[in-house]
Design a protein around this motif. Sequence first.
Motif, PDB file in Angstrom:
ATOM      1  N   TYR A 155      -4.331   2.198  13.556  1.00  0.00           N
ATOM      2  CA  TYR A 155      -3.617   3.343  14.130  1.00  0.00           C
ATOM      3  C   TYR A 155      -4.476   4.598  14.197  1.00  0.00           C
ATOM      4  CZ  TYR A 155       0.478   0.405  13.579  1.00  0.00           C
ATOM      5  OH  TYR A 155       1.354  -0.634  13.660  1.00  0.00           O
ATOM      6  N   GLY A 156      -5.662   4.566  13.598  1.00  0.00           N
ATOM      7  CA  GLY A 156      -6.580   5.693  13.716  1.00  0.00           C
ATOM      8  C   GLY A 156      -6.655   6.590  12.495  1.00  0.00           C
ATOM      9  N   GLY A 157      -5.908   6.279  11.443  1.00  0.00           N
ATOM     10  CA  GLY A 157      -5.932   7.122  10.249  1.00  0.00           C
ATOM     11  C   GLY A 157      -7.104   6.861   9.322  1.00  0.00           C
ATOM     12  N   GLY A 158      -7.718   5.684   9.415  1.00  0.00           N
ATOM     13  CA  GLY A 158      -8.889   5.358   8.598  1.00  0.00           C
ATOM     14  C   GLY A 158      -8.583   4.966   7.162  1.00  0.00           C
ATOM     15  N   TYR A 159      -7.315   4.755   6.822  1.00  0.00           N
ATOM     16  CA  TYR A 159      -6.971   4.477   5.424  1.00  0.00           C
ATOM     17  C   TYR A 159      -7.556   3.155   4.926  1.00  0.00           C
ATOM     18  CZ  TYR A 159      -3.945   8.502   5.434  1.00  0.00           C
ATOM     19  OH  TYR A 159      -3.474   9.785   5.503  1.00  0.00           O
ATOM     20  N   TYR A 160      -7.469   2.111   5.732  1.00  0.00           N
ATOM     21  CA  TYR A 160      -8.039   0.832   5.286  1.00  0.00           C
ATOM     22  C   TYR A 160      -9.558   0.913   5.211  1.00  0.00           C
ATOM     23  CZ  TYR A 160      -3.693  -1.813   5.122  1.00  0.00           C
ATOM     24  OH  TYR A 160      -2.452  -2.281   4.774  1.00  0.00           O
ATOM     25  N   ASP A 161     -10.215   1.579   6.152  1.00  0.00           N
ATOM     26  CA  ASP A 161     -11.676   1.707   6.086  1.00  0.00           C
ATOM     27  C   ASP A 161     -12.103   2.451   4.822  1.00  0.00           C
ATOM     28  OD1 ASP A 161     -12.317   0.336   8.482  1.00  0.00           O
ATOM     29  OD2 ASP A 161     -11.742   2.092   9.647  1.00  0.00           O
ATOM     30  N   ARG A 162     -11.401   3.526   4.476  1.00  0.00           N
ATOM     31  CA  ARG A 162     -11.737   4.255   3.241  1.00  0.00           C
ATOM     32  C   ARG A 162     -11.477   3.380   2.014  1.00  0.00           C
ATOM     33  NH1 ARG A 162      -9.929   8.483   6.360  1.00  0.00           N
ATOM     34  NH2 ARG A 162      -7.765   8.273   5.706  1.00  0.00           N
ATOM     35  N   THR A 163     -10.417   2.584   2.069  1.00  0.00           N
ATOM     36  CA  THR A 163     -10.096   1.690   0.955  1.00  0.00           C
ATOM     37  C   THR A 163     -11.191   0.645   0.776  1.00  0.00           C
ATOM     38  OG1 THR A 163      -7.733   2.014   1.343  1.00  0.00           O
ATOM     39  CG2 THR A 163      -8.367   0.063   0.079  1.00  0.00           C
ATOM     40  N   LEU A 164     -11.718   0.127   1.879  1.00  0.00           N
ATOM     41  CA  LEU A 164     -12.721  -0.937   1.813  1.00  0.00           C
ATOM     42  C   LEU A 164     -14.118  -0.426   1.476  1.00  0.00           C
ATOM     43  CD1 LEU A 164     -11.528  -3.105   4.817  1.00  0.00           C
ATOM     44  CD2 LEU A 164     -11.056  -3.417   2.381  1.00  0.00           C
ATOM     45  N   PRO A 186       0.814  -1.217   0.000  1.00  0.00           N
ATOM     46  CA  PRO A 186       0.000   0.000   0.000  1.00  0.00           C
ATOM     47  C   PRO A 186       0.847   1.266   0.000  1.00  0.00           C
ATOM     48  CG  PRO A 186       0.074  -0.915   2.209  1.00  0.00           C
ATOM     49  CD  PRO A 186       0.823  -1.877   1.316  1.00  0.00           C
ATOM     50  N   LEU A 187       0.276   2.291  -0.586  1.00  0.00           N
ATOM     51  CA  LEU A 187       0.880   3.620  -0.601  1.00  0.00           C
ATOM     52  C   LEU A 187      -0.199   4.628  -0.244  1.00  0.00           C
ATOM     53  CD1 LEU A 187       3.222   5.624  -1.379  1.00  0.00           C
ATOM     54  CD2 LEU A 187       2.194   5.640  -3.679  1.00  0.00           C
ATOM     55  N   ILE A 188       0.131   5.518   0.689  1.00  0.00           N
ATOM     56  CA  ILE A 188      -0.755   6.648   0.969  1.00  0.00           C
ATOM     57  C   ILE A 188      -0.373   7.719  -0.046  1.00  0.00           C
ATOM     58  CG2 ILE A 188      -1.415   8.433   2.620  1.00  0.00           C
ATOM     59  CD1 ILE A 188      -0.671   6.422   4.856  1.00  0.00           C
ATOM     60  N   GLU A 189      -1.178   7.805  -1.093  1.00  0.00           N
ATOM     61  CA  GLU A 189      -0.894   8.763  -2.159  1.00  0.00           C
ATOM     62  C   GLU A 189      -1.384  10.158  -1.787  1.00  0.00           C
ATOM     63  OE1 GLU A 189      -0.677   7.754  -6.781  1.00  0.00           O
ATOM     64  OE2 GLU A 189      -2.727   7.941  -6.040  1.00  0.00           O
ATOM     65  N   THR A 190      -2.560  10.190  -1.148  1.00  0.00           N
ATOM     66  CA  THR A 190      -3.181  11.443  -0.719  1.00  0.00           C
ATOM     67  C   THR A 190      -3.825  11.219   0.639  1.00  0.00           C
ATOM     68  OG1 THR A 190      -3.715  11.908  -3.044  1.00  0.00           O
ATOM     69  CG2 THR A 190      -4.815  13.254  -1.387  1.00  0.00           C
ATOM     70  N   ARG A 191      -3.604  12.153   1.559  1.00  0.00           N
ATOM     71  CA  ARG A 191      -4.227  12.022   2.884  1.00  0.00           C
ATOM     72  C   ARG A 191      -5.748  11.994   2.764  1.00  0.00           C
ATOM     73  NH1 ARG A 191      -0.704  13.121   7.234  1.00  0.00           N
ATOM     74  NH2 ARG A 191       1.299  13.938   6.531  1.00  0.00           N
ATOM     75  N   GLN A 192      -6.376  11.254   3.680  1.00  0.00           N
ATOM     76  CA  GLN A 192      -7.835  11.144   3.749  1.00  0.00           C
ATOM     77  C   GLN A 192      -8.448  10.479   2.515  1.00  0.00           C
ATOM     78  OE1 GLN A 192      -9.269  11.906   6.722  1.00  0.00           O
ATOM     79  NE2 GLN A 192      -7.190  12.401   7.352  1.00  0.00           N
ATOM     80  N   GLN A 193      -7.638   9.725   1.762  1.00  0.00           N
ATOM     81  CA  GLN A 193      -8.126   9.017   0.579  1.00  0.00           C
ATOM     82  C   GLN A 193      -7.812   7.530   0.723  1.00  0.00           C
ATOM     83  OE1 GLN A 193      -9.913  10.369  -2.024  1.00  0.00           O
ATOM     84  NE2 GLN A 193      -9.933  12.144  -0.662  1.00  0.00           N
ATOM     85  N   PRO A 194      -8.458   6.679  -0.095  1.00  0.00           N
ATOM     86  CA  PRO A 194      -8.135   5.251  -0.057  1.00  0.00           C
ATOM     87  C   PRO A 194      -6.668   5.000  -0.418  1.00  0.00           C
ATOM     88  CG  PRO A 194     -10.159   5.640  -1.281  1.00  0.00           C
ATOM     89  CD  PRO A 194      -9.539   6.983  -1.038  1.00  0.00           C
ATOM     90  N   LEU A 195      -6.164   3.861   0.031  1.00  0.00           N
ATOM     91  CA  LEU A 195      -4.800   3.458  -0.303  1.00  0.00           C
ATOM     92  C   LEU A 195      -4.710   3.068  -1.775  1.00  0.00           C
ATOM     93  CD1 LEU A 195      -4.241   1.150   2.793  1.00  0.00           C
ATOM     94  CD2 LEU A 195      -3.146   3.368   2.404  1.00  0.00           C
ATOM     95  N   VAL A 196      -3.525   3.219  -2.328  1.00  0.00           N
ATOM     96  CA  VAL A 196      -3.197   2.734  -3.666  1.00  0.00           C
ATOM     97  C   VAL A 196      -2.270   1.541  -3.453  1.00  0.00           C
ATOM     98  CG1 VAL A 196      -1.955   3.304  -5.793  1.00  0.00           C
ATOM     99  CG2 VAL A 196      -3.419   5.021  -4.697  1.00  0.00           C
ATOM    100  N   PHE A 197      -2.434   0.474  -4.240  1.00  0.00           N
ATOM    101  CA  PHE A 197      -1.585  -0.709  -4.090  1.00  0.00           C
ATOM    102  C   PHE A 197      -0.640  -0.826  -5.282  1.00  0.00           C
ATOM    103  CE2 PHE A 197      -4.813  -1.415  -1.024  1.00  0.00           C
ATOM    104  CZ  PHE A 197      -4.144  -2.042   0.005  1.00  0.00           C
TER     105      PHE A 197
END
Length: 193
Positions: A148-157, A90-101
Amino acid sequence: MTQPTAIAHTSMTDAPQSRHDLRKILLQKRRNLDASLKQQWDAELGQKLQAYCAHHQITSLGVYWPIKGEPDLRDAYGTLAAAGMQLALPLIETRQQPLVFLDWKPGDPMLDDEYGIPVPAQRSVTILPAALIIPCVGFNAQNFRLGYGGGYYDRTLEKLPRPLTLGIAYQCTLADFAAGEHDIAMDDILIAG
Protein backbone atom coordinates in the motif's frame (compact mmCIF):
# COMPACT_ATOMS: atom_id res chain seq x y z
CA MET A 1 11.78 -20.68 -4.28
CA THR A 2 8.37 -20.54 -5.94
CA GLN A 3 8.65 -18.45 -9.10
CA PRO A 4 5.51 -16.82 -10.48
CA THR A 5 4.57 -17.95 -13.96
CA ALA A 6 4.76 -15.27 -16.62
CA ILE A 7 1.32 -14.89 -18.17
CA ALA A 8 -0.63 -11.91 -19.41
CA HIS A 9 -0.26 -9.25 -16.77
CA THR A 10 -0.17 -5.53 -16.19
CA SER A 11 2.86 -3.94 -17.82
CA MET A 12 4.27 -0.58 -16.87
CA THR A 13 4.85 0.12 -20.59
CA ASP A 14 1.20 -0.19 -21.62
CA ALA A 15 -0.46 0.97 -18.41
CA PRO A 16 0.48 3.23 -15.51
CA GLN A 17 3.74 5.10 -15.23
CA SER A 18 3.95 5.22 -11.43
CA ARG A 19 3.60 2.85 -8.51
CA HIS A 20 0.67 4.94 -7.31
CA ASP A 21 -1.19 4.41 -10.61
CA LEU A 22 -0.25 0.72 -10.75
CA ARG A 23 -1.46 0.24 -7.18
CA LYS A 24 -4.84 1.79 -8.07
CA ILE A 25 -5.25 -0.51 -11.09
CA LEU A 26 -4.30 -3.64 -9.14
CA LEU A 27 -6.60 -2.78 -6.23
CA GLN A 28 -9.43 -2.30 -8.74
CA LYS A 29 -8.67 -5.72 -10.26
CA ARG A 30 -8.95 -7.24 -6.79
CA ARG A 31 -12.23 -5.43 -6.08
CA ASN A 32 -13.67 -6.66 -9.38
CA LEU A 33 -13.06 -10.35 -8.65
CA ASP A 34 -16.16 -12.54 -8.66
CA ALA A 35 -16.99 -13.39 -5.03
CA SER A 36 -17.29 -17.14 -5.60
CA LEU A 37 -14.04 -17.23 -7.57
CA LYS A 38 -12.28 -15.23 -4.85
CA GLN A 39 -13.58 -17.67 -2.21
CA GLN A 40 -12.25 -20.59 -4.26
CA TRP A 41 -8.85 -18.92 -4.67
CA ASP A 42 -8.71 -18.08 -0.95
CA ALA A 43 -9.35 -21.75 -0.09
CA GLU A 44 -6.58 -22.76 -2.53
CA LEU A 45 -4.18 -20.28 -0.93
CA GLY A 46 -5.11 -21.58 2.53
CA GLN A 47 -4.27 -25.13 1.48
CA LYS A 48 -0.99 -24.00 -0.07
CA LEU A 49 -0.12 -22.11 3.12
CA GLN A 50 -0.76 -25.15 5.30
CA ALA A 51 1.35 -27.37 3.03
CA TYR A 52 4.15 -24.79 2.92
CA CYS A 53 4.24 -24.47 6.71
CA ALA A 54 4.29 -28.26 7.16
CA HIS A 55 7.05 -28.70 4.56
CA HIS A 56 9.21 -25.95 6.10
CA GLN A 57 8.36 -26.96 9.69
CA ILE A 58 7.29 -23.45 10.59
CA THR A 59 6.28 -23.17 14.26
CA SER A 60 5.41 -19.47 14.50
CA LEU A 61 3.77 -17.36 11.82
CA GLY A 62 2.94 -13.69 11.49
CA VAL A 63 -0.40 -13.50 9.69
CA TYR A 64 -2.61 -10.60 8.58
CA TRP A 65 -6.25 -9.64 8.98
CA PRO A 66 -7.71 -9.30 5.46
CA ILE A 67 -8.67 -5.78 4.36
CA LYS A 68 -9.44 -4.17 0.98
CA GLY A 69 -10.16 -7.47 -0.77
CA GLU A 70 -6.95 -9.21 0.35
CA PRO A 71 -6.99 -13.00 0.27
CA ASP A 72 -8.90 -14.20 3.33
CA LEU A 73 -6.96 -17.04 4.95
CA ARG A 74 -8.68 -17.01 8.33
CA ASP A 75 -9.94 -20.59 7.93
CA ALA A 76 -6.34 -21.72 7.40
CA TYR A 77 -5.28 -19.73 10.48
CA GLY A 78 -7.72 -21.75 12.56
CA THR A 79 -6.37 -25.03 11.18
CA LEU A 80 -2.77 -23.97 11.79
CA ALA A 81 -3.52 -22.82 15.35
CA ALA A 82 -5.36 -26.09 16.10
CA ALA A 83 -2.22 -27.95 14.94
CA GLY A 84 -0.16 -26.04 17.52
CA MET A 85 1.31 -23.21 15.45
CA GLN A 86 1.84 -19.93 17.28
CA LEU A 87 0.23 -17.07 15.34
CA ALA A 88 0.69 -13.32 15.59
CA LEU A 89 -1.01 -10.30 14.04
CA PRO A 90 0.86 -7.09 13.15
CA LEU A 91 0.36 -3.80 14.93
CA ILE A 92 1.53 -0.39 13.78
CA GLU A 93 2.73 0.84 17.15
CA THR A 94 4.55 3.90 15.82
CA ARG A 95 4.44 5.45 12.36
CA GLN A 96 7.56 5.00 10.21
CA GLN A 97 8.74 2.13 12.46
CA PRO A 98 8.80 -1.66 12.04
CA LEU A 99 5.65 -3.61 12.84
CA VAL A 100 5.15 -5.26 16.22
CA PHE A 101 3.62 -8.77 16.20
CA LEU A 102 1.07 -9.54 18.90
CA ASP A 103 0.47 -13.13 19.99
CA TRP A 104 -2.97 -14.19 18.72
CA LYS A 105 -5.18 -17.17 18.10
CA PRO A 106 -8.59 -17.29 16.42
CA GLY A 107 -11.30 -16.39 18.91
CA ASP A 108 -9.14 -14.02 20.99
CA PRO A 109 -10.73 -10.64 21.83
CA MET A 110 -10.02 -8.00 19.17
CA LEU A 111 -10.07 -4.22 18.94
CA ASP A 112 -9.75 -1.97 15.90
CA ASP A 113 -6.47 -0.09 15.56
CA GLU A 114 -6.33 3.56 14.46
CA TYR A 115 -6.76 2.42 10.83
CA GLY A 116 -9.88 0.38 11.60
CA ILE A 117 -8.05 -2.96 11.26
CA PRO A 118 -8.83 -5.61 13.90
CA VAL A 119 -5.86 -6.43 16.14
CA PRO A 120 -5.59 -8.45 19.35
CA ALA A 121 -7.00 -6.63 22.36
CA GLN A 122 -3.96 -7.69 24.39
CA ARG A 123 -0.89 -5.59 23.72
CA SER A 124 1.58 -7.12 26.18
CA VAL A 125 2.57 -10.44 24.54
CA THR A 126 4.67 -9.89 21.43
CA ILE A 127 6.59 -12.47 19.44
CA LEU A 128 9.16 -12.53 16.67
CA PRO A 129 7.60 -15.00 14.22
CA ALA A 130 9.88 -17.35 12.30
CA ALA A 131 7.90 -16.58 9.14
CA LEU A 132 5.54 -13.89 7.89
CA ILE A 133 2.77 -14.09 5.33
CA ILE A 134 2.45 -10.75 3.60
CA PRO A 135 -0.45 -9.78 1.35
CA CYS A 136 0.54 -8.34 -2.04
CA VAL A 137 -1.34 -5.58 -3.83
CA GLY A 138 0.87 -6.72 -6.71
CA PHE A 139 4.06 -8.67 -7.30
CA ASN A 140 6.65 -9.08 -10.03
CA ALA A 141 8.56 -12.02 -11.50
CA GLN A 142 11.51 -11.30 -9.17
CA ASN A 143 9.33 -11.84 -6.04
CA PHE A 144 9.16 -8.16 -5.15
CA ARG A 145 5.89 -7.11 -3.58
CA LEU A 146 3.90 -3.97 -4.20
CA GLY A 147 2.09 -3.00 -1.02
CA TYR A 148 0.00 0.00 0.00
CA GLY A 149 3.03 2.30 0.07
CA GLY A 150 3.56 2.74 3.81
CA GLY A 151 6.81 0.74 3.93
CA TYR A 152 5.95 -1.03 7.20
CA TYR A 153 6.87 -4.53 6.03
CA ASP A 154 10.10 -3.31 4.40
CA ARG A 155 11.15 -1.59 7.65
CA THR A 156 10.21 -4.74 9.57
CA LEU A 157 12.33 -6.93 7.28
CA GLU A 158 15.39 -4.68 7.66
CA LYS A 159 15.69 -5.87 11.27
CA LEU A 160 17.69 -8.98 12.10
CA PRO A 161 17.01 -11.80 12.48
CA ARG A 162 14.92 -11.60 9.32
CA PRO A 163 11.95 -13.97 9.22
CA LEU A 164 11.11 -16.14 6.23
CA THR A 165 8.75 -14.12 4.01
CA LEU A 166 5.87 -15.52 2.04
CA GLY A 167 3.89 -13.20 -0.22
CA ILE A 168 0.20 -14.00 -0.76
CA ALA A 169 -1.28 -12.95 -4.12
CA TYR A 170 -3.73 -13.55 -6.91
CA GLN A 171 -2.22 -14.30 -10.33
CA CYS A 172 -4.09 -11.34 -11.87
CA THR A 173 -1.92 -8.96 -9.80
CA LEU A 174 1.35 -10.04 -11.42
CA ALA A 175 2.83 -6.82 -12.85
CA ASP A 176 6.02 -5.41 -14.35
CA PHE A 177 7.59 -2.88 -12.00
CA ALA A 178 11.09 -2.11 -10.83
CA ALA A 179 12.01 -2.74 -7.21
CA GLY A 180 12.38 0.40 -5.13
CA GLU A 181 15.51 1.32 -3.21
CA HIS A 182 14.15 -0.05 0.09
CA ASP A 183 12.11 -2.98 -1.30
CA ILE A 184 12.97 -6.45 -0.05
CA ALA A 185 12.09 -9.48 -2.18
CA MET A 186 9.86 -12.17 -0.72
CA ASP A 187 11.48 -15.56 -0.16
CA ASP A 188 8.46 -17.14 -1.88
CA ILE A 189 5.05 -16.10 -3.16
CA LEU A 190 1.96 -18.28 -2.93
CA ILE A 191 -0.35 -17.57 -5.86
CA ALA A 192 -3.89 -18.58 -6.75
CA GLY A 193 -5.82 -17.93 -9.92
